[in-house]
Design a protein around this motif. Sequence first.
Motif, short mmCIF file in Angstrom:
data_model
loop_
_atom_site.label_atom_id
_atom_site.label_comp_id
_atom_site.label_asym_id
_atom_site.label_seq_id
_atom_site.Cartn_x
_atom_site.Cartn_y
_atom_site.Cartn_z
N GLY A 188 6.72 11.88 1.61
CA GLY A 188 5.84 12.87 0.99
C GLY A 188 5.29 12.50 -0.37
N ALA A 189 5.61 11.30 -0.85
CA ALA A 189 5.11 10.87 -2.16
C ALA A 189 3.66 10.42 -2.04
CB ALA A 189 5.95 9.73 -2.71
N ARG A 190 2.96 10.46 -3.15
CA ARG A 190 1.61 9.90 -3.24
C ARG A 190 1.79 8.44 -3.64
NH1 ARG A 190 -2.35 13.65 -3.67
NH2 ARG A 190 -1.64 15.80 -3.59
N VAL A 191 1.05 7.53 -2.99
CA VAL A 191 1.25 6.10 -3.22
C VAL A 191 -0.08 5.44 -3.58
CG1 VAL A 191 2.05 3.92 -2.24
CG2 VAL A 191 3.20 6.06 -1.62
N LEU A 192 -0.02 4.64 -4.65
CA LEU A 192 -1.18 3.86 -5.09
C LEU A 192 -0.80 2.39 -5.17
CD1 LEU A 192 -2.65 5.83 -8.11
CD2 LEU A 192 -3.64 5.62 -5.83
N ARG A 193 -1.75 1.55 -4.80
CA ARG A 193 -1.60 0.12 -5.05
C ARG A 193 -2.18 -0.15 -6.44
NH1 ARG A 193 -3.11 -3.16 0.35
NH2 ARG A 193 -1.92 -4.74 -0.76
N PRO A 194 -1.83 -1.28 -7.06
CA PRO A 194 -2.32 -1.58 -8.40
C PRO A 194 -3.85 -1.69 -8.52
CG PRO A 194 -0.39 -2.89 -7.96
CD PRO A 194 -0.76 -2.20 -6.66
N ASP A 195 -4.53 -1.89 -7.40
CA ASP A 195 -6.00 -1.94 -7.47
C ASP A 195 -6.63 -0.56 -7.29
OD1 ASP A 195 -5.68 -1.44 -4.76
OD2 ASP A 195 -6.72 -3.25 -4.09
#
Length: 150
Positions: free
Chosen positions: A85-92
């Motif tokens: 349920g977490a929000r996930v971002l890549r470094p780009d």
Amino acid sequence: MGVIYVDADACPVKAEAEAVATRHRTQIAFVSNGGLRPSQNPLVQMIYVDQGADVADMWIAERAGTGDVVITNDIPLAAKCVAAGARVLRPDGERLTEANIGNVLATRDLMADLRAADPFRQGGGRAFSRADRARFSEALECELRAAARG
């Protein structure tokens, strides 16, 4: 509002993540095997885990959940965090969600197979750019605003 967890060992946007977290007064945890300088920022928590493959990833995966934001380029970790349920971002700045994580995992596996089939293949991807940093900062701003709304 949850915590921002950063898979920090090879993360190129640590400074940007800390700056955005500070603007939003959000706790941020940099998780690594060591070698990172401590921050004087009271919102920053430095987590040093044991050496070993995926130890930092496991630490993050065990804690990340709804309301949290995870920053990682590790696709299996991202998949676990999305499932929790977490929000996930890549470094780009690319957002990983339930809608796209399956395709991203499949692409990762395909690329690993292609690299294994051609041991002489040289070079990596393109260099990390200033535009990537700006895109990441904007994406993190959006994720924190969305997380605050619930």
